[in-house]
Design an enzyme around this catalytic site. Structure first.
Site, short mmCIF file in Angstrom:
data_model
loop_
_atom_site.label_atom_id
_atom_site.label_comp_id
_atom_site.label_asym_id
_atom_site.label_seq_id
_atom_site.Cartn_x
_atom_site.Cartn_y
_atom_site.Cartn_z
N LYS A 86 1.02 -0.75 0.25
CA LYS A 86 -0.26 -0.08 -0.16
C LYS A 86 0.91 1.05 -0.17
CE LYS A 86 -2.42 1.82 3.86
NZ LYS A 86 -3.32 1.81 4.91
N MET A 126 -5.56 3.17 18.39
CA MET A 126 -5.57 3.13 16.94
C MET A 126 -4.92 4.61 16.48
SD MET A 126 -6.13 -0.21 16.95
CE MET A 126 -6.65 -0.62 15.49
N GLY A 127 -4.53 5.29 16.95
CA GLY A 127 -4.19 6.76 16.18
C GLY A 127 -3.23 6.28 15.04
N THR A 128 -2.80 7.29 14.01
CA THR A 128 -1.97 7.52 13.08
C THR A 128 -0.43 6.98 14.03
OG1 THR A 128 -2.60 9.35 11.93
CG2 THR A 128 -0.46 8.90 11.78
#
Length: 323
Positions: free
Chosen positions: A68, A221-223
């Site tokens: 990705k 779950m943040g960046t």
């Protein structure tokens, strides 16, 4: 080569559709059947303050190979009405190396990230968890909330965000599920929530260790990038820490600060796939704090992209181009 445009992905892949591929990838990683390649992630600098990079891997069990490409443009939504997260997934035939698919990755990133925290809730949260706490109310938070609500019979949702006005989107999602929602302080959120999902782009701790009560499950779950931090490092020392990829957790994930400070070691962190496979017991007691450091591995993207390609073919929506 199959092309599945970004606009087609939301109608093809539900959050339920994303759950099984992500859970299977975690299990394959823990068995040694799937490998993530080293992440390339760089700050582009300038006024855009963007982060750009590549995540890839090879899942032998799922016969999936690819990468990705994309990142985070923090000013997109405000200035261009575009999603801040921009990415594209490329799949290749593991036997020949030929490209097989190009898939829009913006929605898929949101779906697989939500699925990852949802998998952690399924396997680590207390069965009697009834209050869900949300820290952050950006674009991704809506996906996180919808996915989390599928894993326990939650009775209410509490939330905190730096800009309280943005919590209205979470209130709407909770209302759709027939649940009450209340904007609260971080002290109240930590005192009341059985499960806490943090989903913020932060470089300083938002949630303090003292604000989290025994028995809580957290999904951070943040960046993820060098320097990110959503919770105080001492919280990881109190908790039993799980992750998708240990190497990422200690370098660009939530565990990086705790490891650097000597509060925990990489060896103290357990792959979530080990719990899924039954080689680790997961939660050991009702009072245990469990923390999932979701760093977002490339194999998750490949798994959901392969799933959406299959769904697009079945629905007659996959465009095939010569390459």
């Amino acid at each position: 080569m199959i092309v599945v445009p970004e606009a087609a992905c939301p109608s093809l892949l539900s959050l339920d559709d994303a759950f099984a591929p992500v859970e299977a990838v975690f299990a394959a990683m823990a068995r040694g059947d799937a490998t993530n390649f080293p992440v390339v992630r760089e700050a582009l600098g300038g006024a855009e303050e963007a982060l750009y990079g590549f995540k890839g891997g090879y899942d032998r069990a799922g016969a999936t190979l690819g990468l990705k490409a994309g990142g985070y443009w923090p000013h997109n939504l405000a200035h261009r009405q575009l999603t801040n997260h921009q990415s594209t997934v490329f799949l290749f035939d593991p036997e020949t190396g030929r490209p097989t698919a190009m898939v829009g990755g913006n929605y898929l990133t949101a779906a697989r990230t939500a699925a990852a925290s949802s998998v952690s809730i399924k396997h680590l949260a207390r069965p009697d968890a009834r209050v869900l706490g949300m820290v952050g109310a950006g674009h991704q938070a809506v996906f996180q909330l919808r996915a989390a609500l599928r894993q326990r019979p939650f009775e209410r949702v509490v939330g905190w965000n730096r800009d309280p006005d943005r919590l209205s989107r979470l209130a709407e999602v909770a209302g759709e599920a027939g649940l009450p929602f209340e904007a609260v302080s971080l002290d109240r959120l930590g005192a009341e929530a059985d499960v806490i999902v943090t989903i913020a782009s932060s470089f300083a701790p938002i949630l303090a260790a003292a604000q989290v009560r025994p028995g809580t499950h957290l999904a951070c779950m943040g960046t993820d990038t060098k320097g990110k931090q959503e919770v105080d490092s001492t919280l990881l020392a109190r908790a039993t820490v799980f992750t998708d990829e240990i190497a990422q957790s200690v370098t660009i994930g939530e565990a990086q600060h705790a490891v650097a400070a000597g509060l925990i070691r990489a060896a103290d962190i357990t792959p979530l796939g080990a719990v899924i496979n039954g080689t680790h017991p997961g939660r050991a007691s009702p009072d245990q704090i469990t923390l999932f450091d979701g760093t977002g591995v490339g194999l998750q993207d490949l798994a959901v992209a392969a799933r959406v390609v299959a769904l697009a073919k079945a629905a007659g929506l996959a465009a095939e181009v010569a390459f």
